[in-house]
Design an enzyme around this catalytic site. Structure first.
Site, PDB file in Angstrom:
ATOM      1  CG  ASP A 119      32.159  -2.861 -27.580  1.00  0.00           C
ATOM      2  OD1 ASP A 119      31.067  -3.010 -26.773  1.00  0.00           O
ATOM      3  OD2 ASP A 119      31.713  -3.233 -28.512  1.00  0.00           O
ATOM      4  CD  GLU A 161      27.447 -10.035 -22.037  1.00  0.00           C
ATOM      5  OE1 GLU A 161      28.138  -9.187 -22.467  1.00  0.00           O
ATOM      6  OE2 GLU A 161      26.891  -9.459 -20.596  1.00  0.00           O
TER       7      GLU A 161
END
Length: 257
Positions: A57, A46
């Site tokens: 995140d 990714e």
């Protein structure tokens, strides 16, 4: 056949997918990181598109995105860096990014460039499933780009089955509703969640992400899914070592010993 589908057809268990942020630790190192990870047996990668407000995140990946933007990384530059990656890289590549920069680029233009570079799928955490079905699904299909949707312990069974019916590639099974970040082990509640999703006998394979950092968490993820996605731990090691080879060797030691 799309490389993601091929991967899960050929290697259904114990898969390792690695996330890193494009443009870190150095601006022009993206292709080198990809080639190094493949060389060391990573099954899928990714590639993070840096964004100023990465809401899903944790601090490690937030800091990496900030550094990448300071280094000068952009979506346009990322596509330039990936232009010749398929000359030698064979494993599936997935772009992971937020909707804002992709929409500024133009979604169809984005999918077309993905196809030109050999990108197999995209993960857009803030893309609502309803919008995906109504606006983006036909465009992604046109270019054979798999749009990977996320599920969490809070996602209803009805929504999970809808996602399973209308997507292809794999389902990203988030281990918790929190942001990304390393954990030492998964508690019984998370393990019960893994077992519950496994018992649903979904059409799509599943990869577990968020919190995978060592052998205990990697093994727990692989027990009830096709494999695990490791992000924060690798991003930390890459930042510390400034060398993707040293970083992936250390990571593989952590998840295998």
């Amino acid at each position: 056949m799309n490389r993601i589908n091929q991967l899960f057809s050929n290697n259904p268990k114990d898969l390792l997918s690695i996330y890193f942020c494009a443009g870190t630790p150095i601006l022009d190192g993206t292709a080198n990181v990809i080639r190094t990870l493949e060389k060391h047996g990573v099954n899928m990668i990714e590639i993070g598109i840096p964004f100023s407000d990465p809401m899903a995140d944790g601090i490690v990946i937030q800091n990496a995105a900030t550094q990448a933007l300071r280094n000068g990384m952009s979506l346009r530059l990322l596509f330039q860096q990936l232009q010749s990656i398929r000359q030698d890289v064979k494993i599936p590549l997935v772009l992971m990014g937020y909707l804002n920069p992709i929409m500024q680029f133009g979604f169809e233009n984005f999918c077309a460039r993905c196809a030109e570079c050999g990108i197999d799928g995209v993960i857009i955490p803030d893309l609502p499933f309803k919008d995906y079905l109504e606006q983006y699904h036909p465009i992604a299909d046109k270019y054979d780009i798999k749009v990977i949707m996320l599920i969490t312990p809070e996602t209803s069974e009805k929504r999970i089955r809808e996602i399973d019916e209308h997507t292809d590639g794999f389902i990203y099974m988030v281990s918790s509703a929190a942001t990304t970040g390393a954990q030492q082990d998964f508690d019984e509640q998370k393990r019960a969640y893994f077992k519950k999703i496994e018992s649903m006998k979904l059409r799509n394979p599943r990869m577990v992400g968020f919190g995978i950092s060592n052998k205990a968490t990697f093994d727990a993820a692989c027990e009830h899914a096709s494999g695990a996605i490791i992000g924060s731990r690798f991003v930390t090691l890459l930042n510390e070592e400034k060398d993707p080879e040293k970083a992936i060797i250390k990571l593989k030691e952590l998840v295998t010993r």
